[in-house]
Scaffold this motif. Structure first.
Motif, short mmCIF file in Angstrom:
data_model
loop_
_atom_site.label_atom_id
_atom_site.label_comp_id
_atom_site.label_asym_id
_atom_site.label_seq_id
_atom_site.Cartn_x
_atom_site.Cartn_y
_atom_site.Cartn_z
N ARG A 249 45.79 51.13 25.66
CA ARG A 249 44.38 51.49 25.53
C ARG A 249 44.13 52.66 24.58
N VAL A 250 45.14 53.11 23.87
CA VAL A 250 44.94 54.10 22.80
C VAL A 250 45.04 53.34 21.47
N ARG A 251 43.98 53.38 20.70
CA ARG A 251 43.94 52.60 19.47
C ARG A 251 43.70 53.48 18.27
N VAL B 197 50.44 65.65 16.70
CA VAL B 197 49.44 65.29 17.71
C VAL B 197 49.01 66.55 18.45
N LEU B 198 47.71 66.70 18.63
CA LEU B 198 47.13 67.90 19.25
C LEU B 198 46.46 67.54 20.56
N SER C 82 52.23 60.78 24.95
CA SER C 82 53.16 59.68 24.69
C SER C 82 52.42 58.45 24.19
N ALA C 83 51.26 58.14 24.80
CA ALA C 83 50.47 56.99 24.35
C ALA C 83 49.94 57.21 22.94
N CYS C 84 49.57 58.44 22.63
CA CYS C 84 49.08 58.75 21.28
C CYS C 84 50.20 58.57 20.25
N PRO D 24 44.04 64.89 16.76
CA PRO D 24 43.69 65.25 18.13
C PRO D 24 43.77 64.07 19.09
N ALA D 25 44.23 64.33 20.30
CA ALA D 25 44.17 63.31 21.35
C ALA D 25 42.71 62.96 21.61
#
Length: 212
Positions: free
Chosen positions: A154-156, A171-172, A183-185, A99-100
């Motif tokens: 900032r996505v870790r 990715v959800l 995209s960042a995920c 999940p995002a």
């Protein structure tokens, strides 16, 4: 149950009595359909437009405390993931839903991640492997470029929430607006060595813009 006699459930989409989500509102969602966003990356699919009953159901689940809808969205996800027109190494049963993330303040307000709840209700493998780092602001009202800047770096990864190495990942998210969050995920997962097979969103509000 007595509580249901005193306070009968109402459809979160249209307020009809007797059910959390009536058949007519549920029909707003369909099989996964491709949403073409700019840039390279895994294919992105949505189950409905972010409008009408579908929008009301997502908002009720996400912002209005209707956690009873986890089973509704879980059933939609359970049907959608095997139906994604993508190849899973080892079969669809090997895919992990990631999940995002939500901002910490939002997750606290909602009593936890609504997406994790829906994914677990689907009976599929769930990996809460992503989190926002410090500095991520509210994205409402930002255009695509501003959203990308808001999320840049900032996505870790959350080490204790990662799927097994080599697992195919989907990715959800609940709604895609510009594609910046998903995209960042995807970028964070790829940097960690994970292959993202697809992105699946409950709804799409995406409209093509010159800046992407």
């Amino acid at each position: 149950m007595l509580i249901n006699l005193l306070f009968p459930p109402r459809c979160a989409g249209c307020r009809a009595e007797g059910t959390s989500c009536c058949a007519r509102c549920l029909s707003s969602f369909g099989p996964p359909r491709r949403v073409r966003v700019p840039g390279k990356g895994p294919p992105l699919f949505a189950l409905a437009d972010y409008a009408g009953a579908a929008r009301e159901l997502v908002l009720a689940f996400k912002e209005r405390g209707r956690r009873d809808l986890a089973r509704v969205f879980g059933a939609l996800l359970a049907a959608a993931v095997p139906a994604l027109p993508v190849a899973y190494p080892g079969g669809a049963g090997n895919a992990w839903l990631v999940p995002a993330p939500s901002r910490r303040a939002a997750a606290r307000r909602r009593g936890g991640s609504h997406l994790v709840g829906a994914a677990r209700a689907a009976g599929l493998a769930v990996a809460p492997a992503l989190a926002f780092g410090p500095g991520v602001g509210e994205s409402v009202g930002l255009d695509a470029a501003a959203r990308r800047a808001n999320l840049a770096g900032r996505v870790r990864l959350v080490r204790c929430g990662l799927p097994p190495p080599g697992s195919p990942v989907v990715v959800l998210d609940d709604v895609v607006t510009t594609g910046a969050t998903t995209s960042a995920c995807v970028s964070a997962l790829k940097a960690g060595g994970y292959g993202v097979t697809a992105v699946l969103t409950l709804t799409t509000a995406y409209r093509a813009h010159p800046d992407g």
